[in-house]
Structure formats: C-alpha cells, structure tokens
Design a protein around this motif. Structure first.
Motif, PDB file in Angstrom:
ATOM      1  N   ILE A  33      99.193  18.892 113.021  1.00 60.97           N
ATOM      2  CA  ILE A  33      99.220  20.335 113.326  1.00 60.97           C
ATOM      3  C   ILE A  33     100.350  21.005 112.550  1.00 60.97           C
ATOM      4  CG2 ILE A  33      99.763  22.017 115.138  1.00 60.97           C
ATOM      5  CD1 ILE A  33      98.280  20.166 117.100  1.00 60.97           C
ATOM      6  N   LEU A  34     101.515  20.360 112.526  1.00 64.70           N
ATOM      7  CA  LEU A  34     102.658  20.911 111.789  1.00 64.70           C
ATOM      8  C   LEU A  34     102.326  21.080 110.314  1.00 64.70           C
ATOM      9  CD1 LEU A  34     105.679  21.657 111.474  1.00 64.70           C
ATOM     10  CD2 LEU A  34     106.124  19.200 111.162  1.00 64.70           C
ATOM     11  N   VAL A  35     101.796  20.044 109.701  1.00 74.13           N
ATOM     12  CA  VAL A  35     101.493  20.107 108.268  1.00 74.13           C
ATOM     13  C   VAL A  35     100.434  21.162 107.989  1.00 74.13           C
ATOM     14  CG1 VAL A  35     100.526  18.823 106.320  1.00 74.13           C
ATOM     15  CG2 VAL A  35     102.228  17.747 107.813  1.00 74.13           C
ATOM     16  N   GLU A  36      99.402  21.233 108.831  1.00 70.49           N
ATOM     17  CA  GLU A  36      98.361  22.240 108.609  1.00 70.49           C
ATOM     18  C   GLU A  36      98.918  23.656 108.768  1.00 70.49           C
ATOM     19  OE1 GLU A  36      93.797  23.364 110.007  1.00 70.49           O
ATOM     20  OE2 GLU A  36      94.656  21.389 110.476  1.00 70.49           O
ATOM     21  N   ALA A  37      99.777  23.862 109.753  1.00 75.55           N
ATOM     22  CA  ALA A  37     100.380  25.180 109.947  1.00 75.55           C
ATOM     23  C   ALA A  37     101.245  25.564 108.743  1.00 75.55           C
ATOM     24  CB  ALA A  37     101.226  25.197 111.221  1.00 75.55           C
ATOM     25  N   LEU A  38     101.995  24.602 108.216  1.00 78.53           N
ATOM     26  CA  LEU A  38     102.813  24.872 107.029  1.00 78.53           C
ATOM     27  C   LEU A  38     101.936  25.252 105.839  1.00 78.53           C
ATOM     28  CD1 LEU A  38     105.459  21.988 107.301  1.00 78.53           C
ATOM     29  CD2 LEU A  38     105.811  24.409 107.793  1.00 78.53           C
ATOM     30  N   ALA A  52     101.941  12.147 107.939  1.00 81.80           N
ATOM     31  CA  ALA A  52     100.977  13.250 107.810  1.00 81.80           C
ATOM     32  C   ALA A  52     101.094  13.922 106.450  1.00 81.80           C
ATOM     33  CB  ALA A  52     101.204  14.272 108.928  1.00 81.80           C
ATOM     34  N   ILE A  53     102.305  14.063 105.932  1.00 80.64           N
ATOM     35  CA  ILE A  53     102.501  14.630 104.595  1.00 80.64           C
ATOM     36  C   ILE A  53     101.881  13.713 103.551  1.00 80.64           C
ATOM     37  CG2 ILE A  53     104.256  15.147 102.836  1.00 80.64           C
ATOM     38  CD1 ILE A  53     106.063  16.137 105.102  1.00 80.64           C
ATOM     39  N   PHE A  54     102.063  12.400 103.717  1.00 79.11           N
ATOM     40  CA  PHE A  54     101.509  11.423 102.780  1.00 79.11           C
ATOM     41  C   PHE A  54      99.990  11.504 102.746  1.00 79.11           C
ATOM     42  CE2 PHE A  54      99.852   7.202 101.759  1.00 79.11           C
ATOM     43  CZ  PHE A  54     100.559   6.889 100.612  1.00 79.11           C
ATOM     44  N   ARG A  55      99.384  11.649 103.918  1.00 74.00           N
ATOM     45  CA  ARG A  55      97.926  11.705 103.987  1.00 74.00           C
ATOM     46  C   ARG A  55      97.378  13.049 103.520  1.00 74.00           C
ATOM     47  NH1 ARG A  55      96.800  11.938 108.833  1.00 74.00           N
ATOM     48  NH2 ARG A  55      98.732  11.450 109.961  1.00 74.00           N
ATOM     49  N   SER A  56      98.134  14.108 103.727  1.00 76.45           N
ATOM     50  CA  SER A  56      97.647  15.447 103.367  1.00 76.45           C
ATOM     51  C   SER A  56      97.682  15.693 101.873  1.00 76.45           C
ATOM     52  CB  SER A  56      98.498  16.504 104.081  1.00 76.45           C
ATOM     53  OG  SER A  56      98.195  17.783 103.577  1.00 76.45           O
ATOM     54  N   THR A  60     113.103  32.654  94.620  1.00 77.48           N
ATOM     55  CA  THR A  60     111.665  32.946  94.631  1.00 77.48           C
ATOM     56  C   THR A  60     111.275  34.048  95.607  1.00 77.48           C
ATOM     57  OG1 THR A  60     111.188  31.309  96.366  1.00 77.48           O
ATOM     58  CG2 THR A  60     111.152  30.534  94.057  1.00 77.48           C
ATOM     59  N   GLY A  61     112.118  34.289  96.597  1.00 78.20           N
ATOM     60  CA  GLY A  61     111.753  35.229  97.655  1.00 78.20           C
ATOM     61  C   GLY A  61     110.910  34.608  98.752  1.00 78.20           C
ATOM     62  N   LYS A  62     110.580  33.329  98.625  1.00 80.56           N
ATOM     63  CA  LYS A  62     109.810  32.615  99.646  1.00 80.56           C
ATOM     64  C   LYS A  62     110.766  31.873 100.575  1.00 80.56           C
ATOM     65  CE  LYS A  62     106.279  31.586  96.133  1.00 80.56           C
ATOM     66  NZ  LYS A  62     105.595  30.476  95.399  1.00 80.56           N
ATOM     67  N   PRO A  63     110.371  31.633 101.817  1.00 78.39           N
ATOM     68  CA  PRO A  63     111.260  30.882 102.706  1.00 78.39           C
ATOM     69  C   PRO A  63     111.409  29.434 102.259  1.00 78.39           C
ATOM     70  CG  PRO A  63     109.125  31.228 103.756  1.00 78.39           C
ATOM     71  CD  PRO A  63     109.118  32.042 102.498  1.00 78.39           C
ATOM     72  N   GLY A  64     112.614  28.900 102.404  1.00 78.22           N
ATOM     73  CA  GLY A  64     112.842  27.489 102.135  1.00 78.22           C
ATOM     74  C   GLY A  64     112.519  26.673 103.368  1.00 78.22           C
ATOM     75  N   VAL A  65     112.044  25.449 103.171  1.00 78.88           N
ATOM     76  CA  VAL A  65     111.657  24.584 104.292  1.00 78.88           C
ATOM     77  C   VAL A  65     112.361  23.236 104.149  1.00 78.88           C
ATOM     78  CG1 VAL A  65     109.753  23.520 105.555  1.00 78.88           C
ATOM     79  CG2 VAL A  65     109.413  25.722 104.413  1.00 78.88           C
ATOM     80  N   VAL A  66     112.913  22.769 105.271  1.00 81.90           N
ATOM     81  CA  VAL A  66     113.678  21.525 105.303  1.00 81.90           C
ATOM     82  C   VAL A  66     113.105  20.626 106.396  1.00 81.90           C
ATOM     83  CG1 VAL A  66     115.961  20.527 105.771  1.00 81.90           C
ATOM     84  CG2 VAL A  66     115.774  22.669 104.482  1.00 81.90           C
ATOM     85  N   LEU A  67     113.079  19.321 106.121  1.00 81.74           N
ATOM     86  CA  LEU A  67     112.613  18.336 107.108  1.00 81.74           C
ATOM     87  C   LEU A  67     113.623  17.206 107.171  1.00 81.74           C
ATOM     88  CD1 LEU A  67     110.521  17.036 109.012  1.00 81.74           C
ATOM     89  CD2 LEU A  67     109.315  16.192 106.981  1.00 81.74           C
ATOM     90  N   VAL A  68     114.240  17.007 108.357  1.00 75.42           N
ATOM     91  CA  VAL A  68     115.229  15.942 108.524  1.00 75.42           C
ATOM     92  C   VAL A  68     114.999  15.235 109.848  1.00 75.42           C
ATOM     93  CG1 VAL A  68     116.980  17.083 107.107  1.00 75.42           C
ATOM     94  CG2 VAL A  68     116.920  17.519 109.564  1.00 75.42           C
TER      95      VAL A  68
END
Length: 581
Positions: free
Chosen positions: A9-14, A36-40, A65-73
């Motif tokens: 769900i997280l990956v699809e929403a992103l 999920a990232i690996f499979r997507s 870029t003007g786009k939001p940055g995304v971090v995963l930890v």
C-alpha cells in the motif's frame, strides 16, 4: 478490491503521488517495504551510506527540482540518524516525507531491539508526524503527509510504520484531493491589504525589497514576478542566504545578500530605508543584528505564508498572510490598474551608489597564495555560462560562495541556512544530480565540513554521478578560527585540523578523479581540468590559511557596526565609511 500488505500500500501510494526517487538505508524494521520496492521496480531507490546523508540528499533533490524529497530509514538508530536532516528541512522550509520503520505495535514501549520513540523525538522538528497502527489508513495518511509537506510553508513530515503494520493487509484506493479539517494554509492575500501595500510603495522615498527562500518555494513564476515588481517600482532588492537566485545578481537593482556577512550596501539600505517589504523571509537573527537598532525609521510589511513568522522577532506594521507568488501577482495587477508612475527615488539610489563605492566585497591579494574569494570568482567565471547547481557545506567557504558566486535564477543555490549543518553539501549535491542528471553540480566545501559525510563519495560512485567537489582547504575550521581571532584573542582552541587526509588519494580510492591546486597560477587550469572530466572530481584547492570572511556584523551588533575588509585591524567602521551612513 484485493487486499494488499501495508508495505505494498505504501509503495503504491508513493507511485500515485509521482514519487520517482527514494533515498534510504535498509534495516530489519523496514525489510517488508524494501521487499515491496524490489518487487514493484517503479521507484528508484538510492542507497546512501548514512541516514543523515539520505535526508540531505532528499533536501538537495527537493530544492533543485521543486518536488518533495522522500527518505526511507529503519527504526531506532536509523530514525535518530535522520533527525539532523529533518530539523534542517524544517528550518529551511524544504518539502520532505521521511518514512521510518518501527518495532511491532505490541512491542512499542518495551525497549525492544532498535526501538526509539520516533514520534516523540521528531515532534518538534517536523510539521507533523504519524504513528500508523492500521494498514487500512496507511494510504490516506501517506497522501495527507505529502499534502502537509508541500503546501503552505513546506517542511518535513514523518510517517512511523511498525513492522507488523507493513505485513498486515488492507484495501487501498487512491484518495481524492486532500481537504484537511484544520490545516488550510493561506494562498491569496486580502485585497485591501495589498492595496494598502501598493499605496505605501508608491509613496515611499527609500523602499527596499527584502526577499527570502519563500519566493523560491513559491515556484519559478514567483521569481519572475519579483523581477517585474522591481522593474515597475525601481526599488532595490536584497536577499537572505536562502533567497539567492530569486533575483538576478547581474541586475543593477541587486544589492547582494544582507545580514551578518552581507554587503555594506544591502545592510545600510536596510538600516536607512523608510519602507521594507519583506517577501518570504523571516527576520532571522543573522539578518537583523541587534533588534533595537534594526531599521529604526522604516515601516515594515511582511508577506509570508506562515502565520507563526508574523511579529515573531520584529514588529510589523502590515502583516500579509499569503503565498509570496500570489501576493506579488496581486501587487502588480493593482499597481498597473492604478497606473502608478515609476516612483522618483533618484536620491535614494545616489545614497546606495555611495555605499556601493565602498566595495565591501574587495579582498587583499599578494600573488603568492590563493585567496579563497579569488578561487570562488575563478570558479564562477569558468562555470556561470553553464548555470551550475551549487551546493555548499557550512562555514567560511559557504559565505564566500554566497558573496562571490552570482546566481541568475532560482533553484541553483542549495545550502543549509537556518540550522547551519556541516556535512550538508555532498549529499545535497548527490540529490540535485539525481534530480537534474544533465546539470553541472558542484559542492563548494571546506576541508573540515566535507569530512562530516565524506562516506557519500561511495554513493556517487555507485550511481555514476558526475558530482564535482571544490574544497577550499585552509586546514582550519575557518569560521570557528575567525570567531576565535576576533572574540577570543586568537586562542585557536581545537580549530586547526592536525590530521587531514590526502584528498587526491581519497578521491582515487573511491574511484573519483583528484586534482590539487596550490598556487594562483594553477587555479584556472585546475578548474578547467575539473570541468573537462566527465565523472566525479575532488579538487583540493589550498587557500590562504588565515583569510577572514568580511564584511561582517559581529554577533549582537547593529548594521552600522559592520567590520569591513579595510578596517579588519581596528574591528570598527572607519570615519569615512560612517560618513556614508
């Protein structure tokens, strides 16, 4: 609809939100998301070497870029390592969403392995944060988080997701436009307030536009509106460190940066103005100096999207709560509808030209050693036609870059302003290069700051990013040494670097090209060699060890107490300079 895991769900929403790049580092509490990232395979993940670097890379990506940055930890140390970058983003209004792993919900509060109270830790350094305990609400929370991060005054939002929520299943449907119950940031200004401002501008004899990062955050159109507004009013323009590039440095109306290391003409114009129009700036202490002496005879207008910034440090005569771009658009429309002539402020400009004649950014040279200001000027001369993206670390080199590298457009200057985070520049350059693969990206660094996140040389190597690092190497923590010289009678306590690496060999160890510049006659050739190489390069530029960054307003002093290069010995403004006030 089929049920999906929380991680899916997280990956699809992103993906639904248009996310293309995530900066992160895996750990046990986020392995379902990484799977999920690996499979997507729909999102590109950039593996950094430290979680702080992930946040700064996301900042560089967002700012350029003007786009939001995304971090995963991951949980625990992964989240705590990210706190510095989260705070940096909050201070500098950078849109960023940080996704952190958390121990399973039944373990929260039990001091489980790699558990930390991420929501509690980040409560005061985020715009908002979430602890998600149900996968059914995860998708809507992700969309809401991006809305909060990017609207109003941009900033970081943290989403803390326990591991069992990542595995549990629920249904997901892409939500419609976000209409938050309480968070509704202003966009349009009150028309009456804008009309009042236009009348004040038309009547002012000594106006000045004081601009900040809010102009850049409002989008490219806002920078164009600022240029048009300056043209029709004839007023001078100055900027904070974060606002550089919103107004072209080549314009005769540009006074340079203001504040602690700002130009003489910018600071004296602010001090002597009868009308200050602050647009997307927050009256930071590095700008105001001593508050009771800050522009004592001016009326002050403050245009800002953040209600909490109004009257926070300086008393404002006309606060206007609005997005900077929309407010300037309304100003121009009303100015033109009223057919105001261009104000006659020739006497004001004569005074400004007198302050300019001081040439506060001039610096001494002896021909034997490279002055750091000369190195920045040489870099600008060699690259400005390419409109490079410049990042910096924090210290003297940062201020010299702000003073001597003229920017003509927004989103080309990426630096840590409010928090002053050493180690920002290299990961920010990596993020900017990923967001702008065809751009020339240069990190102007100091030999001390660059070591704070030097491990990210490996990240640039792995992803074949042609980032350039230009080190002004004076073997000191230069700004610390300067303060020690001026305030602590040259007692250089722990500010000299006794054990520096060989930066050329270090570059080569990571697969980069290394170049050393040691004499003034090597400067141009060394920069040309850096630019000719199509991969990552470190330039170790050996500069004068004891050069100081001037002009300078000592901490707690007034704008009229500037230390100029010519008066470095006495530490006070000379009589000739004071006469120009």
């Amino acid at each position: 609809m089929a049920e999906k895991s929380g991680a899916d769900i997280l990956v699809e929403a992103l993906c639904d939100l248009g996310v293309e790049v995530i900066f992160g580092y895996p750990g046990g509490a986020v392995l379902p998301i990484y799977d999920a990232i690996f499979r997507s395979k729909r999102i590109r993940h950039i593996l950094v070497r430290h979680e702080q670097a992930a946040t700064h890379a996301a900042e560089g990506y967002a700012r350029s870029t003007g786009k939001p940055g995304v971090v995963l930890v991951t949980s625990g140390p992964g989240a705590t390592n990210a706190v510095t970058g989260i705070t940096d983003a909050l201070m500098d209004s950078i849109p960023m969403v940080v996704i952190t792993g958390q121990v399973a919900t039944h373990l929260i509060g039990s001091d489980a392995f790699q558990e930390a109270d991420t929501v509690g830790i980040t409560r005061h350094c985020t715009k908002h944060n979430y602890l998600v305990k149900d996968p059914a609400v995860l998708g809507s929370i992700v969309h809401e988080a991006f809305h909060i991060a990017t609207s109003g005054r941009p900033g970081p939002v943290v989403i803390d997701i326990p591991k069992d929520v990542q595995v549990a299943t629920a249904r997901y449907a892409k939500p419609g436009p976000i209409q938050h119950k309480t968070y509704r940031p202003p966009v349009k200004a009150d028309r009456g307030e804008i009309e009042q401002l236009v009348d004040m501008l038309a009547a002012a004899e000594r106006p000045i536009f004081y601009t900040g990062g809010g102009v850049i955050n409002s989008g490219p159109a806002a920078s164009q509106l600022l240029r048009e507004l300056a043209k029709v009013t004839g007023a001078p323009v100055t900027s904070t460190l974060m606002g550089l590039g919103a107004f072209p440095a080549s314009s005769p109306q540009w006074l340079g940066m203001l504040g602690m290391h700002g130009t003489y003409e910018a600071n004296l114009a602010m001090n002597q103005a009868d009308l200050i129009v602050a647009i997307g700036a927050r009256f930071d202490d590095r700008v105001t100096g001593r508050l009771d002496a800050f522009s004592p005879n001016s009326r002050k207008v403050h245009i800002d999207v953040d209600r909490s910034s109004m009257n926070k440090t300086v008393r404002i005569d006309l606060p206007i709560l609005a997005d900077a771009g929309h407010a300037m658009e309304d100003m121009l429309r009303i100015w033109k509808s009223r057919q105001h002539p261009k104000p006659d402020i020739a006497e004001w400009w004569r005074r400004i030209d007198g302050w300019r004649a001081v040439k506060s950014l001039d610096f001494p040279e002896n021909g034997k050693e490279i002055m750091p200001q000369r190195a920045i000027k040489a870099l600008w001369e060699a690259t400005h036609a390419k409109a490079p993206i410049i990042t910096t670390e924090v210290g003297q080199h940062q201020m010299w870059a702000a003073q001597h590298f003229g920017f003509e457009s927004p989103n080309k200057w990426l630096t840590s302003g409010g928090l002053g985070t050493m180690g920002y520049g290299l990961p920010a350059a990596i993020g900017a290069q990923l967001g702008n693969p065809n751009a020339l990206v240069i990190d102007i660094a100091g030999e001390a700051s660059i070591q704070m996140n030097i491990q990210e040389l490996g990240t640039a190597t792995q992803y074949r990013l042609p980032v350039k690092i230009f080190i002004l190497n004076n073997e000191y923590m230069g700004m610390v040494r300067q303060w020690q010289e001026l305030t602590y009678e040259s007692r250089y306590s722990e500010s000299y670097s006794d054990a520096l690496p060989d930066f050329v060999k270090l570059a080569e160890a990571y697969g980069w090209k290394g170049i050393r510049i040691e004499r003034p006659d090597q400067l141009d050739a060394g920069i040309a060699e850096m630019l000719a190489y199509d991969g990552p390069v470190i330039v170790d530029c050996r500069v004068a060890k004891l050069a100081n960054c001037f002009p300078m307003i000592p901490s707690g002093a007034a704008h009229t107490d500037m230390i100029l290069q010519a008066t470095e010995v006495s530490g006070i403004m000379d009589d000739e300079a004071k006469a120009l006030v």
